[in-house]
Scaffold this motif. Structure first.
Motif, PDB file in Angstrom:
ATOM      1  N   THR A   1      28.324  59.194  39.461  1.00 44.63           N
ATOM      2  CA  THR A   1      28.876  59.113  38.114  1.00 44.63           C
ATOM      3  C   THR A   1      28.787  60.502  37.480  1.00 44.63           C
ATOM      4  OG1 THR A   1      26.726  58.551  37.160  1.00 44.63           O
ATOM      5  CG2 THR A   1      28.130  56.715  37.782  1.00 44.63           C
ATOM      6  N   ALA A   2      29.465  60.656  36.370  1.00 46.65           N
ATOM      7  CA  ALA A   2      29.379  61.898  35.597  1.00 46.65           C
ATOM      8  C   ALA A   2      28.748  61.559  34.259  1.00 46.65           C
ATOM      9  CB  ALA A   2      30.766  62.492  35.400  1.00 46.65           C
ATOM     10  N   GLU A   3      28.104  62.535  33.647  1.00 45.01           N
ATOM     11  CA  GLU A   3      27.433  62.286  32.372  1.00 45.01           C
ATOM     12  C   GLU A   3      28.423  61.859  31.294  1.00 45.01           C
ATOM     13  OE1 GLU A   3      26.888  66.525  30.286  1.00 45.01           O
ATOM     14  OE2 GLU A   3      25.931  66.377  32.257  1.00 45.01           O
ATOM     15  N   SER A   4      29.708  62.226  31.457  1.00 43.71           N
ATOM     16  CA  SER A   4      30.723  61.851  30.469  1.00 43.71           C
ATOM     17  C   SER A   4      31.294  60.450  30.719  1.00 43.71           C
ATOM     18  CB  SER A   4      31.857  62.868  30.474  1.00 43.71           C
ATOM     19  OG  SER A   4      32.457  62.909  31.763  1.00 43.71           O
ATOM     20  N   ASP A   5      30.928  59.826  31.849  1.00 46.05           N
ATOM     21  CA  ASP A   5      31.412  58.473  32.141  1.00 46.05           C
ATOM     22  C   ASP A   5      30.839  57.473  31.149  1.00 46.05           C
ATOM     23  OD1 ASP A   5      32.849  59.304  34.345  1.00 46.05           O
ATOM     24  OD2 ASP A   5      31.335  58.668  35.809  1.00 46.05           O
ATOM     25  N   LYS A   6      31.653  56.481  30.848  1.00 48.28           N
ATOM     26  CA  LYS A   6      31.166  55.394  29.997  1.00 48.28           C
ATOM     27  C   LYS A   6      30.442  54.377  30.865  1.00 48.28           C
ATOM     28  CE  LYS A   6      34.331  55.917  26.263  1.00 48.28           C
ATOM     29  NZ  LYS A   6      34.838  55.287  25.093  1.00 48.28           N
TER      30      LYS A   6
END
Length: 161
Positions: free
Chosen positions: A20-25
């Motif tokens: 995942t990315a830190e900007s993912d919801k």
């Protein structure tokens, strides 16, 4: 953008791991879990330690902002399997309405059979929609978050366009 490794623990399923990315919801994680377990997003609760993660928030809003491994716990909320009285609206000139008693656990195929019993339209030729979404075979009513009093709309396939 830093990526995180997300590990999801659950009593009912094996460990699920994905990037995942830190900007993912959080909803993106819910959707991934849905694809692996068939548990609808509405019936999932994700916990980070003892904090419940809200689907509309990003991972960074929970302080997850660098390359790390996050361990989440999945709890499945058992939806009530109450009967849902729904009206089926036919797409005829008259717009005939039929009352159907379905359950959240009913499959779309079962609902199409109910529809056939009141309209004589075969399941193969039925296009059933609710809340602007076409109901797909292989899913259950809970997948569409259908509530008591929702309207189902029936149209038939048009041969030859």
């Amino acid at each position: 953008m830093a990526t995180c490794i997300c590990i999801v623990h659950s009593e009912q399923w094996p460990l699920m791991t994905f990037d995942t990315a830190e900007s993912d919801k959080v909803k993106k994680i819910n959707e991934h879990i849905r694809s692996k377990t068939k548990v609808s997003v509405q019936d999932q609760v994700l916990l980070l330690d003892s904090k419940i993660l809200k689907p509309q928030r990003t991972l960074s809003s929970y302080g997850i902002n660098k390359e790390t491994t996050i361990h989440l716990t999945l709890k499945v909320v058992k939806p009530s399997d109450e009967e849902l009285p729904l009206f089926l609206v036919e797409s005829t000139k008259e717009g005939q309405r039929h009352l159907l008693q379905v359950r959240r656990s009913n499959s779309v195929a079962q609902v199409k059979e109910m529809i056939e019993s009141v309209t004589c339209v075969t399941p193969k030729t039925q296009i059933v929609t609710c809340n602007g979404k076409r109901l797909e075979d292989g899913k259950i009513m809970a997948d569409y978050n259908i509530r008591r009093g929702s309207l189902l709309f029936l149209t038939g396939h048009c041969i030859g366009g």
